[in-house]
Design a protein around this motif. Sequence first.
Motif, PDB file in Angstrom:
ATOM      1  N   THR A 183     -11.865  43.860   0.401  1.00 51.66           N
ATOM      2  CA  THR A 183     -12.240  42.634   0.299  1.00 51.66           C
ATOM      3  C   THR A 183     -12.363  42.203  -1.437  1.00 51.66           C
ATOM      4  O   THR A 183     -11.966  41.430  -1.919  1.00 51.66           O
ATOM      5  N   LEU A 184     -13.229  43.042  -2.224  1.00 50.92           N
ATOM      6  CA  LEU A 184     -13.497  42.959  -3.417  1.00 50.92           C
ATOM      7  C   LEU A 184     -12.169  42.951  -4.534  1.00 50.92           C
ATOM      8  O   LEU A 184     -12.034  42.301  -5.295  1.00 50.92           O
ATOM      9  N   THR A 185     -11.240  43.965  -3.753  1.00 52.78           N
ATOM     10  CA  THR A 185      -9.908  44.034  -4.548  1.00 52.78           C
ATOM     11  C   THR A 185      -9.137  42.682  -4.486  1.00 52.78           C
ATOM     12  O   THR A 185      -8.536  42.560  -5.158  1.00 52.78           O
ATOM     13  N   GLN A 186      -9.060  42.230  -3.229  1.00 51.24           N
ATOM     14  CA  GLN A 186      -8.281  41.098  -3.125  1.00 51.24           C
ATOM     15  C   GLN A 186      -8.728  39.733  -3.926  1.00 51.24           C
ATOM     16  O   GLN A 186      -8.046  39.094  -4.507  1.00 51.24           O
ATOM     17  N   ILE A 187     -10.181  39.711  -3.865  1.00 47.82           N
ATOM     18  CA  ILE A 187     -10.599  38.858  -4.654  1.00 47.82           C
ATOM     19  C   ILE A 187     -10.595  38.864  -6.154  1.00 47.82           C
ATOM     20  O   ILE A 187     -10.151  37.976  -7.157  1.00 47.82           O
ATOM     21  N   LYS A 219     -18.864  33.927   0.681  1.00 47.95           N
ATOM     22  CA  LYS A 219     -18.979  34.307   2.060  1.00 47.95           C
ATOM     23  C   LYS A 219     -18.305  35.529   2.568  1.00 47.95           C
ATOM     24  O   LYS A 219     -18.966  36.112   3.319  1.00 47.95           O
ATOM     25  N   ALA A 220     -17.378  35.848   2.027  1.00 51.88           N
ATOM     26  CA  ALA A 220     -16.503  37.012   2.193  1.00 51.88           C
ATOM     27  C   ALA A 220     -17.306  38.432   1.530  1.00 51.88           C
ATOM     28  O   ALA A 220     -17.230  39.197   2.470  1.00 51.88           O
ATOM     29  N   ILE A 221     -17.900  38.114   0.638  1.00 51.70           N
ATOM     30  CA  ILE A 221     -18.761  39.294   0.216  1.00 51.70           C
ATOM     31  C   ILE A 221     -19.914  39.247   0.792  1.00 51.70           C
ATOM     32  O   ILE A 221     -20.626  40.514   1.032  1.00 51.70           O
ATOM     33  N   GLU A 222     -20.395  38.248   1.255  1.00 48.93           N
ATOM     34  CA  GLU A 222     -21.734  38.342   2.102  1.00 48.93           C
ATOM     35  C   GLU A 222     -21.472  38.952   3.331  1.00 48.93           C
ATOM     36  O   GLU A 222     -22.464  39.846   3.793  1.00 48.93           O
ATOM     37  N   LYS A 223     -20.110  39.035   3.993  1.00 49.84           N
ATOM     38  CA  LYS A 223     -19.737  39.859   5.049  1.00 49.84           C
ATOM     39  C   LYS A 223     -19.781  41.299   4.841  1.00 49.84           C
ATOM     40  O   LYS A 223     -19.812  42.023   5.876  1.00 49.84           O
ATOM     41  N   LEU A 224     -19.854  41.918   3.557  1.00 47.91           N
ATOM     42  CA  LEU A 224     -19.956  43.289   3.352  1.00 47.91           C
ATOM     43  C   LEU A 224     -21.110  43.832   3.583  1.00 47.91           C
ATOM     44  O   LEU A 224     -21.195  45.020   3.450  1.00 47.91           O
TER      45      LEU A 224
END
Length: 316
Positions: free
Chosen positions: A246-250, A300-305
Amino acid sequence: MNSQNQKNQMNRRRFLQTSTKLAAAGIYLGVFGMPELFGNVVMDKSKVSIPDVKLNNGLKMPILGFGTYGLRGEICQQSVVEAISAGYRLIDTAKVYGNEEEVGKAIKQSGIDRKQLFVTSKLWVDDAGYENAKKGFEETLRKLDLEYLDLYLIHRPRGDVKGSWKAMEELYKAGKIKAIGISNFDPAQLADLLSYAKVKPVINQIETHAYFQQTNDYNVLKKDNIQMQAWAPFAEGRNGLFTNETLTQIAKKYNKTTAQISLRWHYQRGIVSIPRSSQKTHIIENLDIFNFKLDDADMKAIEKLDLNKTQFPEWS
């Protein structure tokens, strides 16, 4: 360096090799996503600088600083000198890190006016209690070779916390410390301290990163107007944070690194971060987070981590 740390460094280095060219340290900061969650953020556009947060006693503190945990000897001194040269003004150390003397030497070597720096250290468990805390503080001041500290924290809620806090309040009122705070206190321990404190802590420095977002603590500290500060904002690379998908894609989306995305995420939540590195490229890289903004989908994507558990069980 143990095998886990070597692996973490290799992961970050490998990612950097596929990332865009690092920006120079002398970058003029943008004004995107100025956090308001923990107070007003102040930008000094007259020079290359880091935004400030205003603490509950009115003192301004950089929202991004340089941590020194694990740095010793000449490596520590050189790393702090390079950090100050790159633009960091918040320097975080502690008695238990065993590097206060090197940090003090680096401050002198940097040539920067002491008044431009924000220096934090911490009272260790062995010095808990009224008399011991005062002696511990004086020892820290002597090792740093400074006349005052900007911020002094109770490192862990152990021993005679009430006596320690009373001593720190007196040192604060005497002008030896500009602000006092705590570290690793949970909400119940904070509530207990607030029940007798005459001076409210300005900060609680706790483990905070994408895998352990501390939502409850975040909300409690916001409600109590106490600044949240993140130690290990990268979780020291544990659980593959530097190569997290997720962090890589962002990161690819913004031509940044996962480290920069992590720090930007903290910044947009209004959290002070103190990343540590002995690598000059990483020291510079970690400053380059103020010229873009994570959108709501990214946040929100990071929140899901969030795994809602510590990545450092050995420190609990």
